[in-house]
Enzyme design. Structure first.
Site, mmCIF file in Angstrom:
data_model
loop_
_atom_site.group_PDB
_atom_site.id
_atom_site.type_symbol
_atom_site.label_atom_id
_atom_site.label_comp_id
_atom_site.label_asym_id
_atom_site.label_seq_id
_atom_site.Cartn_x
_atom_site.Cartn_y
_atom_site.Cartn_z
ATOM 1 N N ARG A 284 1.062 -1.364 -0.312
ATOM 2 C CA ARG A 284 -0.189 -0.196 -0.070
ATOM 3 C C ARG A 284 0.912 1.718 0.181
ATOM 4 N NH1 ARG A 284 -3.582 2.404 4.653
ATOM 5 N NH2 ARG A 284 -1.664 3.546 5.005
ATOM 6 N N GLU B 140 -13.365 -1.342 6.918
ATOM 7 C CA GLU B 140 -12.725 -1.814 8.117
ATOM 8 C C GLU B 140 -13.310 -1.093 9.123
ATOM 9 O OE1 GLU B 140 -9.355 0.497 6.918
ATOM 10 O OE2 GLU B 140 -9.703 1.995 8.139
ATOM 11 N N GLU C 281 -4.568 -7.312 5.515
ATOM 12 C CA GLU C 281 -3.107 -6.346 5.576
ATOM 13 C C GLU C 281 -2.296 -6.824 6.854
ATOM 14 O OE1 GLU C 281 -5.253 -2.920 7.174
ATOM 15 O OE2 GLU C 281 -3.578 -1.942 6.782
ATOM 16 N N HIS D 15 -9.383 7.075 2.203
ATOM 17 C CA HIS D 15 -8.728 6.768 4.160
ATOM 18 C C HIS D 15 -10.469 7.559 4.231
ATOM 19 C CE1 HIS D 15 -8.798 6.778 8.463
ATOM 20 N NE2 HIS D 15 -8.168 5.663 8.001
ATOM 21 N N TRP E 109 -11.514 12.491 8.552
ATOM 22 C CA TRP E 109 -10.409 11.414 8.903
ATOM 23 C C TRP E 109 -9.819 10.233 8.873
ATOM 24 C CZ3 TRP E 109 -7.956 8.187 11.226
ATOM 25 C CH2 TRP E 109 -5.918 7.486 11.153
ATOM 26 N N ARG F 217 -13.777 -5.721 3.878
ATOM 27 C CA ARG F 217 -12.163 -5.120 5.183
ATOM 28 C C ARG F 217 -12.671 -5.686 6.062
ATOM 29 N NH1 ARG F 217 -8.254 -3.692 4.362
ATOM 30 N NH2 ARG F 217 -8.130 -2.124 6.428
HETATM 31 C C1 GCO Z 1 -5.675 1.101 7.359
HETATM 32 C C2 GCO Z 1 -6.422 1.339 8.260
HETATM 33 C C3 GCO Z 1 -5.745 1.712 9.497
HETATM 34 C C4 GCO Z 1 -6.780 2.852 10.561
HETATM 35 C C5 GCO Z 1 -6.024 2.286 12.103
HETATM 36 C C6 GCO Z 1 -7.471 3.300 12.424
HETATM 37 O O1 GCO Z 1 -6.596 0.473 6.472
HETATM 38 O O2 GCO Z 1 -5.026 0.117 8.252
HETATM 39 O O3 GCO Z 1 -7.100 2.636 7.447
HETATM 40 O O4 GCO Z 1 -4.285 2.887 9.418
HETATM 41 O O5 GCO Z 1 -6.400 3.922 10.328
HETATM 42 O O6 GCO Z 1 -6.812 1.219 12.245
HETATM 43 O O7 GCO Z 1 -7.469 2.888 13.797
HETATM 44 MG MG MG Z 2 -7.341 2.036 5.443
#
Ligand code: GCO
Ligand code: MG
Length: 402
Positions: free
Chosen positions: A147, A262, A339, A212, A402, A283
């Site tokens: 990534r 996620e 990941e 994100h 964010w 995810r």
């Molecule tokens: C990723 C995620 C993380 C998140 C984090 C928040 O793709 O790995 O976006 O980096 O920002 O897990 O707690």
């Molecule tokens: Mg992410």
């Protein structure tokens, strides 16, 4: 196999982790990750105050029944705190079952569907040259998938530019750090990064990018379209995903594969995304989406619609979650990628584990159960420290995702 004890262990070996430890009358113990980054104590309280009293005396083998009891029995369904707590119980019970029958958990889930699990790491840099160098280090280390994130010129706090090479840790001690965001600067910049990466590394390495949650659907359509020449493995979280319908618009405009989920905590966050074939990778992960039991249901639905799994595995998901994810990944037919952001040495010592990494792939190991434990004496040396994820504002001060 009655449950006689259950406890929450909170520790901070480099970052905060919440772990549930469930013990049976035979003296078998199982672990579940219950870490919800930045809201850790809410889950700890949910477990200690509301779930653990209900576990004592239950038959540890009744995994599905316990899941339904905690889900339906709360009356208040879903939500990240509830679902992380249920996930921890579910994961611990699978661990116990594996240990009781002396088999690795993946064998109880139908056995291995593949030899190993392909993973991706995070490369990031404060400029394009640094990101290129970081991707190069992953390629040299044998990774097949990377990534790539980069600070936008004049915007040093773009998402994904972390401290250190191997661990990406956005949470910070104290109150939430504020970062600035500009969609106008981001959109034209990202294709230049991937144009350079393809030129440097050729067509074979899988390249991924995490937006994100920063764009609107039509902006995400534009980004996906502009990245098509660089054939990304996926474009992640292009928009905040409360509005599943929004993905229809992205899909109409681009063939860049889309990954999301996620922050989802159940199949109800993604059933429309899956059945409409608006995404390519789901995810959701063990710790936040209802444990191994519920994640299998999501994956089984996704399989019918050609959607593959790509579980979240950032540094804030503990080695207990990582172990559980790898058992799930190895067994599930429609696995895509996992990941893998490494934990610090301190974390790895607190959570000794059987899983291994070599040549860009991982394996959960063949220890019975999940193959992960917690060294409680060592954990006690790392007390909890309040920490928050950052927030983002647009340049005019407006709060942004964010
Ligand atoms: C990723 C995620 C993380 C998140 C984090 C928040 O793709 O790995 O976006 O980096 O920002 O897990 O707690
Ligand atoms: Mg992410």
């Amino acid at each position: 196999m009655r449950i006689t004890d259950a406890r929450v262990i909170i520790c901070s070996p480099g970052r905060n982790f919440v772990t549930l430890k469930v013990t049976t009358e035979e003296g078998i113990h199982g672990l579940g990750d219950a870490t919800l980054n930045g809201r850790e104590l809410a889950v700890a309280s949910y477990l200690t105050d509301h779930i653990i009293p209900l576990l004592i005396g239950r038959d540890a083998r009744r995994i599905e029944d316990t899941w339904q009891y905690l889900y339906k029995g709360a009356y208040w369904r879903r939500g990240p705190v509830t679902m992380t707590a249920i996930s921890a119980v579910d994961t611990a019970l699978w661990d116990i079952l594996g240990k009781a029958v002396n088999r690795p958990v993946y064998e109880l889930l139908g056995g291995a569907s593949r030899d190993s699990v392909m993973v991706y790491g995070h490369a990031n840099g404060s400029n394009v040259d640094d990101t290129v160098a970081a991707v190069g280090r992953y390629v040299t280390a044998g990774y097949k998938a990377v990534r790539a994130q980069c600070a936008i010129p004049d915007m040093p706090h773009a998402y994904g530019v972390g401290r250190g090479d191997l661990y990406y840790e956005p949470a910070e001690r104290g109150t939430p750090p504020e970062t600035a965001w500009s969609t106008e600067r981001y959109l034209p910049f990202v294709p230049t990064l991937f144009e350079r990466l393809r030129r440097e590394f050729g067509p074979d390495v899988h390249l991924l990018h995490d937006v994100h949650h920063r764009l609107t659907p039509i902006e995400a359509g534009r980004l996906g379209k502009s990245l098509e020449p660089y054939h990304l493995f996926w474009m992640e979280d292009p928009v905040p995903a409360e509005l599943q319908e929004g993905f229809r618009l992205i899909r109409q405009h681009t063939t860049t594969p889309i990954a999301v989920g996620e922050v989802f905590d159940s199949v109800f966050d993604c059933h429309q995304l899956i059945t409409s074939q608006w995404i390519d990778y789901i995810r959701t992960t063990v710790v936040h989406a209802g444990g191994i039991s519920h994640l299998r249901k999501i994956a089984n639905l996704a399989e019918l619609y050609h959607v593959r799994t790509g579980s979240h595995g950032a540094t804030d998901l503990s080695p207990v979650c990582m172990a559980a994810a790898l058992h799930f990944d190895l067994s599930v037919h429609n696995f895509g990628i996992q990941e893998y952001m490494r934990h610090t040495d301190d974390t790895d010592l607190v959570f000794p584990h059987a899983y291994t990494f070599a040549d860009g792939v991982m394996h959960p190991g063949n220890a019975s159960g999940l193959g992960v434990d917690i060294d409680e004496l060592l954990a006690a040396q790392y007390p909890y420290e309040p920490a928050y994820l950052p927030v983002a504002r647009r340049q005019d001060g407006t709060m942004h995702s964010w």
